[in-house]
Design a protein around this motif. Structure first.
Motif, mmCIF file in Angstrom:
data_model
loop_
_atom_site.group_PDB
_atom_site.id
_atom_site.type_symbol
_atom_site.label_atom_id
_atom_site.label_comp_id
_atom_site.label_asym_id
_atom_site.label_seq_id
_atom_site.Cartn_x
_atom_site.Cartn_y
_atom_site.Cartn_z
ATOM 1 N N VAL A 91 0.229 29.997 9.582
ATOM 2 C CA VAL A 91 0.728 30.787 10.713
ATOM 3 C C VAL A 91 -0.433 31.409 11.482
ATOM 4 N N ASP A 92 -1.400 31.949 10.760
ATOM 5 C CA ASP A 92 -2.550 32.588 11.392
ATOM 6 C C ASP A 92 -3.311 31.594 12.261
ATOM 7 N N LEU A 93 -3.417 30.348 11.786
ATOM 8 C CA LEU A 93 -4.108 29.312 12.549
ATOM 9 C C LEU A 93 -3.285 28.875 13.758
ATOM 10 N N TYR A 94 -1.976 28.921 13.638
ATOM 11 C CA TYR A 94 -1.063 28.439 14.685
ATOM 12 C C TYR A 94 -1.032 29.398 15.884
ATOM 13 N N VAL A 95 -0.952 30.684 15.602
ATOM 14 C CA VAL A 95 -0.745 31.682 16.665
ATOM 15 C C VAL A 95 -2.037 31.883 17.459
ATOM 16 N N PRO A 96 -1.953 31.967 18.794
ATOM 17 C CA PRO A 96 -3.165 32.139 19.613
ATOM 18 C C PRO A 96 -3.955 33.388 19.236
ATOM 19 N N GLU A 97 -5.250 33.340 19.506
ATOM 20 C CA GLU A 97 -6.098 34.502 19.264
ATOM 21 C C GLU A 97 -5.755 35.651 20.205
ATOM 22 N N ASP A 153 15.953 23.506 2.909
ATOM 23 C CA ASP A 153 15.616 22.152 3.329
ATOM 24 C C ASP A 153 14.263 22.219 4.043
ATOM 25 N N PRO A 154 13.202 21.636 3.488
ATOM 26 C CA PRO A 154 11.867 21.803 4.075
ATOM 27 C C PRO A 154 11.758 21.341 5.520
ATOM 28 N N ASP A 155 12.400 20.217 5.856
ATOM 29 C CA ASP A 155 12.282 19.698 7.215
ATOM 30 C C ASP A 155 13.013 20.607 8.208
ATOM 31 N N ARG A 156 14.212 21.024 7.880
ATOM 32 C CA ARG A 156 14.970 21.910 8.776
ATOM 33 C C ARG A 156 14.259 23.250 8.923
ATOM 34 N N PHE A 157 13.761 23.766 7.810
ATOM 35 C CA PHE A 157 13.078 25.056 7.877
ATOM 36 C C PHE A 157 11.813 24.945 8.724
ATOM 37 N N ALA A 158 11.045 23.871 8.544
ATOM 38 C CA ALA A 158 9.822 23.685 9.318
ATOM 39 C C ALA A 158 10.124 23.576 10.813
ATOM 40 N N THR A 159 11.183 22.874 11.155
ATOM 41 C CA THR A 159 11.562 22.735 12.567
ATOM 42 C C THR A 159 11.863 24.093 13.181
ATOM 43 N N ARG A 160 12.601 24.912 12.466
ATOM 44 C CA ARG A 160 12.979 26.223 12.994
ATOM 45 C C ARG A 160 11.793 27.182 13.034
ATOM 46 N N LEU A 161 10.962 27.132 12.002
ATOM 47 C CA LEU A 161 9.798 28.014 11.988
ATOM 48 C C LEU A 161 8.844 27.671 13.121
ATOM 49 N N ASP A 166 6.230 28.687 18.274
ATOM 50 C CA ASP A 166 5.950 28.271 19.650
ATOM 51 C C ASP A 166 6.361 29.359 20.639
ATOM 52 N N GLY A 167 7.550 29.905 20.443
ATOM 53 C CA GLY A 167 8.027 30.947 21.359
ATOM 54 C C GLY A 167 7.125 32.169 21.354
ATOM 55 N N PHE A 168 6.807 32.662 20.173
ATOM 56 C CA PHE A 168 5.919 33.811 20.074
ATOM 57 C C PHE A 168 4.531 33.484 20.620
ATOM 58 N N SER A 169 4.034 32.279 20.323
ATOM 59 C CA SER A 169 2.683 31.908 20.745
ATOM 60 C C SER A 169 2.568 31.849 22.266
ATOM 61 N N ILE A 170 3.601 31.370 22.924
ATOM 62 C CA ILE A 170 3.587 31.347 24.384
ATOM 63 C C ILE A 170 3.493 32.766 24.929
ATOM 64 N N GLN A 183 1.495 42.022 16.461
ATOM 65 C CA GLN A 183 2.946 42.184 16.391
ATOM 66 C C GLN A 183 3.627 40.877 15.992
ATOM 67 N N VAL A 184 3.161 39.784 16.573
ATOM 68 C CA VAL A 184 3.753 38.482 16.275
ATOM 69 C C VAL A 184 3.577 38.138 14.802
ATOM 70 N N LEU A 185 2.375 38.322 14.279
ATOM 71 C CA LEU A 185 2.143 38.017 12.871
ATOM 72 C C LEU A 185 3.014 38.885 11.970
ATOM 73 N N GLY A 186 3.235 40.135 12.378
ATOM 74 C CA GLY A 186 4.111 41.008 11.613
ATOM 75 C C GLY A 186 5.549 40.527 11.616
ATOM 76 N N HIS A 187 6.045 40.128 12.794
ATOM 77 C CA HIS A 187 7.418 39.609 12.899
ATOM 78 C C HIS A 187 7.591 38.359 12.040
ATOM 79 N N VAL A 188 6.627 37.450 12.128
ATOM 80 C CA VAL A 188 6.744 36.196 11.381
ATOM 81 C C VAL A 188 6.685 36.463 9.878
#
Length: 208
Positions: A91-97, A153-161, A166-170, A183-188
């Motif tokens: 998650v830390d790597l995914y979310v923008p700096e 379900d790993p695939d369904r969970f990954a899709t939703r996560l 993506d929404g938070f990162s935008i 804040q985003v990292l806290g929510h996630v």
């Protein structure tokens, strides 16, 4: 008689690194073929010979940047650590700096231009998305199998996560007021606690 030797063109990786550097320093709107050519000692025509169009240059730069992130992601996810700790690293790597993060600025532009992209460009974008998805699915499946996570379900969970990320990162990348990286990292983190924490075993009823 001496022959004048032409300067060798820089490796494509150097051109792509320069493009990312210009995006980070000046913003995507200042990235032009002429400006990039001046940065790397090439003409804009020479750049077009290599990349055909600015759309192709941006996609190549994204693929190059994703290659670096992919290597870092692989290192983080294969280390000896609990699944949740590695998931937090993902998650830390995914979310923008932060606002105008160059990698996410580039992603947003490629997404926007993909409305008119050809099948090859769309397939290449899907390949980037697919790598993130597969790594996340494997990590969640591992956590479930080791009973570190509750059964999902790993695939369904990954899709939703990833949709959540993506929404938070935008929001972070465009500098939406009231939304920052912390804040985003806290929510996630709260979401992952609620969604994946194993349920405590039910207490046995005392004998009557």
């Amino acid at each position: 008689m001496t022959t004048r030797r032409r300067n060798a063109a820089p490796p494509r990786e150097d051109v792509l690194a320069a493009a990312m550097g210009m995006i980070a320093e000046r913003g995507l709107e200042k990235l032009t073929m002429a400006g990039l050519g001046s940065e790397v000692g090439m003409s804009s025509g020479h750049l077009l010979y290599y990349f055909r169009s600015k759309d192709e240059l941006l996609l190549r730069a994204l693929e190059w940047s994703e290659g670096l992130l992919g290597a870092e992601r692989g290192r983080l996810l294969t280390r000896a650590a609990p699944a949740r700790e590695r998931l937090d690293a993902y998650v830390d790597l995914y979310v923008p700096e932060g606002h105008r993060d160059p990698h996410w600025t580039l992603w947003l532009e490629v997404w926007n231009r993909s409305q008119n992209a050809d099948d090859d460009a769309r397939d290449r974008q899907a390949a980037i998305e697919g790598a993130w998805h597969r790594d996340l699915v494997a990590l969640v499946a591992e956590g479930v199998s080791r009973e570190e996570f509750r059964p999902v379900d790993p695939d369904r969970f990954a899709t939703r996560l990833r949709a959540l990320l993506d929404g938070f990162s935008i929001h972070v990348a465009i500098g939406l007021r009231g939304t920052d990286r912390g804040q985003v990292l806290g929510h996630v983190s709260e979401f992952l606690d609620e969604a994946l924490r194993p349920q405590a075993p039910s207490q046995a009823l005392p004998d009557a």
